[in-house]
Design an enzyme around this catalytic site. Structure first.
Site, mmCIF file in Angstrom:
data_model
loop_
_atom_site.group_PDB
_atom_site.id
_atom_site.type_symbol
_atom_site.label_atom_id
_atom_site.label_comp_id
_atom_site.label_asym_id
_atom_site.label_seq_id
_atom_site.Cartn_x
_atom_site.Cartn_y
_atom_site.Cartn_z
ATOM 1 N N GLY A 16 41.317 44.384 51.962
ATOM 2 C CA GLY A 16 40.728 45.012 51.805
ATOM 3 C C GLY A 16 40.168 45.136 50.220
ATOM 4 O O GLY A 16 40.747 45.016 49.014
ATOM 5 N N CYS A 17 38.808 45.639 50.299
ATOM 6 C CA CYS A 17 37.960 45.950 48.972
ATOM 7 C C CYS A 17 38.392 46.725 47.838
ATOM 8 O O CYS A 17 38.785 46.053 46.447
ATOM 9 C CB CYS A 17 37.242 45.877 48.960
ATOM 10 S SG CYS A 17 36.069 47.441 50.229
ATOM 11 N N TYR A 18 38.585 47.768 48.296
ATOM 12 C CA TYR A 18 39.143 48.645 47.526
ATOM 13 C C TYR A 18 40.964 48.163 47.053
ATOM 14 O O TYR A 18 40.904 48.641 46.214
ATOM 15 C CB TYR A 18 39.813 49.994 48.363
ATOM 16 C CG TYR A 18 38.411 51.233 47.813
ATOM 17 C CD1 TYR A 18 37.725 51.675 47.588
ATOM 18 C CD2 TYR A 18 38.013 51.513 49.509
ATOM 19 C CE1 TYR A 18 36.727 52.246 47.070
ATOM 20 C CE2 TYR A 18 36.185 52.232 49.865
ATOM 21 C CZ TYR A 18 36.142 52.618 48.923
ATOM 22 O OH TYR A 18 34.580 53.576 48.606
ATOM 23 N N THR A 55 41.820 45.294 45.738
ATOM 24 C CA THR A 55 42.260 44.144 46.100
ATOM 25 C C THR A 55 41.702 44.557 44.693
ATOM 26 O O THR A 55 42.065 44.614 43.112
ATOM 27 C CB THR A 55 40.625 43.719 46.064
ATOM 28 O OG1 THR A 55 41.173 42.619 47.335
ATOM 29 C CG2 THR A 55 40.598 42.193 45.135
ATOM 30 N N SER A 56 40.956 46.201 44.004
ATOM 31 C CA SER A 56 40.344 46.291 42.873
ATOM 32 C C SER A 56 41.528 47.369 42.449
ATOM 33 O O SER A 56 41.363 47.516 41.178
ATOM 34 C CB SER A 56 39.427 47.216 42.888
ATOM 35 O OG SER A 56 39.349 48.220 43.666
#
Length: 326
Positions: free
Chosen positions: A136-138, A140-141
């Site tokens: 997921g994007c969150y 990953t960050s």
């Protein structure tokens, strides 16, 4: 679009969403991939631009799944799992962009987690995988910001790590929603999913457990009045003071083509429309116990979705990991 000569055919399921459209554009510009099909049931027969060319959507039931060496599934969460199985039965390998096969979502072990920079040996597992669960994007960050300090043994036992992340509105998908209208989002900034119940916590907590992290994670997402990008600020309690707070990041990511460790605070404009991660850390002052703030910036549609999926596909096909992404 590129000629099909000496290119590997790939397909996209769910190509009309933001991540799917981004994928089609990346594939159109990729030197070694060609687009065999792009599906969008509600928009079948419609055409969109992709790179310098165009793509016409077909229904998922019309796609010859076996014509693609790799199928990207950008279908909605909960709907992807069935099509992953269909693609595998047709002989294709799969990169799944939904939550369905990510850690903590009930199908652990059925796919390799596709975050190449997260730990040693993961690239080799991705390269050999039949199915890769794209992160997921969150996560990953946030996970890329935390992992180097866990590896270094710097995180205080029993710590509560606090992650506040702000995302552009494309992270919510392109289904019409009143709260995402321009007039509702513009000139505003708000938290959502408060109370530590966001669905991405399942993925992050499961991954932290796999790294033997003795820590809790408090995650609060926020909605930014911009189209794309994620900025995460993560507070990490430490065992002891660290002389050089950037040292664990540099040790982990010096040779990573998509991660830049910087001294200054990153901004979304540094990473938007790239597959890059820009990350930094600073020691927090005025506290009774040592802690630091790690800040990371990514594009939620590229490194947080489509770009990372292409990165994983490159590894699966034995291509240079950066192909089509620099």
């Amino acid at each position: 679009m590129h000629s099909f000569v000496n290119k590997t055919p790939v397909g996209v399921l769910g190509a009309s969403g933001y991540a799917g459209r981004e994928l089609c554009g990346l594939i159109a510009r990729h030197p070694f991939l060609s687009l065999a099909f792009a599906t969008a049931n509600e928009q079948r027969g419609q055409t969109m631009r992709a790179g310098r060319g165009s793509v016409t959507f077909m229904g998922a039931d019309e796609a010859e799944l076996g014509s693609a060496a790799v199928v990207f599934s950008a279908l909605p969460h909960g709907a992807s799992l069935e099509w992953v199985a269909r693609a595998r039965a047709a002989g294709a390998r799969v990169v799944d962009l939904s939550t369905d096969l990510r850690p903590g979502n009930g199908h652990d072990g059925e796919a390799v987690y596709g975050m190449p920079e997260l730990e040693n040996g993961l690239r080799a597992r991705i390269a050999a995988a039949d199915v890769v669960a794209n992160p997921g994007c969150y996560p990953t960050s946030i996970l890329l910001a935390i992992a180097p300090y866990l590896r270094a043994g710097a995180v205080a036992p029993g710590a509560t790590i606090v992650a506040n992340s702000a995302s552009g509105v494309t992270g919510a998908g392109n289904s019409p929603k009143r709260e995402l209208l321009f007039a509702e989002v513009g000139e505003d900034y708000r938290a959502y999913g408060a109370g530590n119940g966001h669905r991405h916590l399942l993925e992050m907590n499961a991954t932290l457990r796999s790294m033997n992290a003795d820590a809790d994670l408090v995650f609060t997402p926020h909605l930014l009045p911009v189209s794309r990008g994620i900025l995460s600020s993560i507070t990490i309690p430490l065992c002891d003071d660290i002389g050089d707070v950037l040292a664990p990041l540099r040790e982990a990511y010096t040779d990573e083509p998509f991660i830049d460790v910087v001294a200054q605070q990153p901004a979304l404009r540094d990473v938007v429309r790239t597959n890059g991660v820009r990350i930094t850390a600073v020691a927090l002052s005025g506290l009774r116990r040592p802690a630091l703030l790690v800040t990371s910036a990514i594009d939620n549609l590229v490194k947080g979705a489509a770009g990372q999926a292409v990165q994983n596909c490159n590894l699966m096909l034995g291509l240079d990991e950066t192909s089509g992404l620099l």
